[in-house]
Design a protein around this motif. Structure first.
Motif, short mmCIF file in Angstrom:
data_model
loop_
_atom_site.label_atom_id
_atom_site.label_comp_id
_atom_site.label_asym_id
_atom_site.label_seq_id
_atom_site.Cartn_x
_atom_site.Cartn_y
_atom_site.Cartn_z
N HIS A 67 54.81 37.12 30.30
CA HIS A 67 53.94 36.33 29.43
C HIS A 67 52.57 36.13 30.03
N GLU A 68 52.51 35.79 31.31
CA GLU A 68 51.22 35.48 31.92
C GLU A 68 50.34 36.70 32.08
N ASP A 83 47.25 28.31 23.54
CA ASP A 83 47.26 29.78 23.42
C ASP A 83 47.19 30.20 21.95
N TRP A 88 58.12 34.44 32.60
CA TRP A 88 56.79 33.92 32.89
C TRP A 88 55.86 35.06 33.32
N HIS A 89 56.40 35.96 34.13
CA HIS A 89 55.62 37.08 34.64
C HIS A 89 55.07 37.94 33.49
N TRP A 146 53.25 35.24 42.55
CA TRP A 146 54.62 35.30 42.07
C TRP A 146 55.51 36.15 42.98
N GLY A 170 47.92 35.96 29.46
CA GLY A 170 46.95 35.42 30.41
C GLY A 170 45.88 36.42 30.80
N TRP A 219 47.69 36.10 40.12
CA TRP A 219 48.97 35.59 39.63
C TRP A 219 50.14 36.46 40.08
N ARG A 261 47.22 28.51 31.58
CA ARG A 261 47.37 29.25 32.84
C ARG A 261 47.77 28.31 33.97
N GLY A 298 51.44 28.16 33.60
CA GLY A 298 52.02 29.43 33.99
C GLY A 298 51.94 29.71 35.48
N HIS A 316 42.64 36.42 37.40
CA HIS A 316 44.01 36.07 37.03
C HIS A 316 44.95 37.24 37.24
#
Length: 408
Positions: A64-65, A126, A61-62, A42, A69, A38, A108, A111, A34
């Motif tokens: 958070h993940e 989560d 999002w970046h 992105w 994540g 990810w 995920r 995301g 991940h």
């Protein structure tokens, strides 16, 4: 079902059986994949956008993940592997680990492409795995009548609260943008607190093993004051941030917490063995966490440095290197391998640090050659670090013959 299909099914079933034997076998590869894929999607494939995101900014999002994540999967693997060893209790395996994987994995999906319609369900998932981690630690603490895990209970419960606030803000992002940003950054600082107490637990046995491979003696004795100073000061600065104290006040607290992490670097001075990659990596994790916090503090006090630069040094360099180091050391010790990082693992760590430097250097010291961060290169270097770890460790992570539970 044909013979070849049956063989493939049995091979997959056998692999899943091995991966679910211990937390690190399942979650360290998930976290690494991940973390590698990810940011690359992105930055390079999506061009800093997400295909289905309409309201939540891709930058949120970046953050958070990566935190919930990538680092979240690393946390699950670490807790479910280390805690049974520390407390001499049966480890979670099989269905229990797959429940954690399912709860972690579903969000995920959302995301990956910014699928906001799945937001409420993803939030529940989560929050559920975070709550289960807290419950797991509390259950063991009560059963053993021990306070050894209280620090982890506090920090993971704090992460639960930060994630709850972040998800609440996501529900009405137009009116709660600042709240979402603050909660996401606080989640990153909470992970630095977890890093602090984890390094305090990991550094001692690793250093003693480096100094005496027979494990008959324990020549390394850390200073008691260093054990919880860094996470303690991180807790203080988080409290100040939550209370909304002045920029000057939080600036000094960031510098104090950073200095506490820098103080931990002194534990690496153990003689000629300081050149061992394991020792340098553990010290480097503390050093970059400290430098990043100090840079954020300097920003709060008026220095012309973007706060994001300090945040990336602390999270990419400090937390990222710490996670990769845990992957490398635990991956060896929990599969019965001798301690000692091979050339490819050391290269992976250098790739990670190169990604951090290339990301922050143009913001701290812009030049004509590098006036802004080359995000594609950053994501490629970052991905190379974690994929190289997977390449080295996957063969014996999935090998049933490496079931060695003497640990780290």
């Amino acid at each position: 079902m044909s013979t070849s299909q049956s063989a493939r099914f049995e091979s997959l079933s056998g692999t899943l059986d091995v991966l679910s034997d211990e937390g690190f076998r399942l979650f360290f590869p998930l976290a690494a994949l991940h973390a590698a894929l990810w940011p690359f999607l992105w930055a390079v494939i999506y061009g800093f956008n997400l295909p289905l995101a309409t309201e939540i900014p891709p930058g949120l999002w970046h953050v958070h993940e990566l935190i919930i994540g990538s680092f979240g999967a690393a946390l699950i693997g670490f807790i479910t592997t280390a805690v049974p060893e520390w407390t001499d209790t049966p480890r979670l395996r099989g269905r229990a680990l797959f429940v954690f994987a399912g709860l972690w994995g579903f969000p995920r999906i959302a995301g990956l492409v910014g699928l906001e319609s799945l937001g409420p369900i993803a939030a529940v998932c989560d929050l559920a795995w975070l709550a289960l981690l807290v419950a797991y630690l509390v259950q063991i603490s009560l059963g053993k009548q021990s306070t050894r895990l209280i620090g982890f209970v506090f920090w993971i419960a704090s992460l639960f609260l930060a994630e709850a606030v972040t998800r609440y803000a996501f529900l009405d992002i137009a009116n709660r943008m600042e709240l979402a940003q603050r909660a996401s950054h606080l989640a990153g600082f909470i992970f630095l607190g977890i890093l602090g107490i984890a390094l305090a637990r990991i550094t001692v046995p690793v250093t003693n093993l480096v100094l005496d491979r027979t494990q008959e003696t324990s020549p390394f004795r850390p200073h008691p004051g260093r054990m919880n100073l860094a996470p303690g000061l991180v807790a203080v600065l988080i409290g100040a941030e939550v209370l909304g104290l002045s920029q000057q006040t939080t600036g000094y607290l960031f510098i104090a917490a950073g200095a506490a992490f820098m103080d931990r670097v002194a534990e690496a001075f153990i003689g000629k063995e300081i050149v061992r990659a394991e020792i340098l990596a553990l010290a480097g994790s503390s050093a970059f966490a400290g430098i990043g916090l100090i840079l954020i503090g300097a920003t709060h006090l008026g220095a012309p440095i973007p706060e994001l630069a300090g945040l990336h040094v602390a999270l990419m360099g400090g937390l990222g290197l710490g996670v990769l180091t845990v992957f490398a050391i635990a991956g060896l010790r929990h599969t019965g391998q001798a301690l000692g990082l091979v050339r490819q693992t050391r290269a992976a760590m250098l790739f990670l640090l190169a990604a951090m430097v290339v990301r922050v250097l143009p913001e701290i010291w812009p030049t004509d050659l590098l006036s802004s961060p080359p995000y594609a290169l950053v994501s490629l270097l970052w991905a190379a670090a974690f994929l190289l770890w997977v390449k080295v460790y996957w063969p014996f992570i999935r090998d049933r013959s490496t079931f060695q539970h003497d640990g780290c």
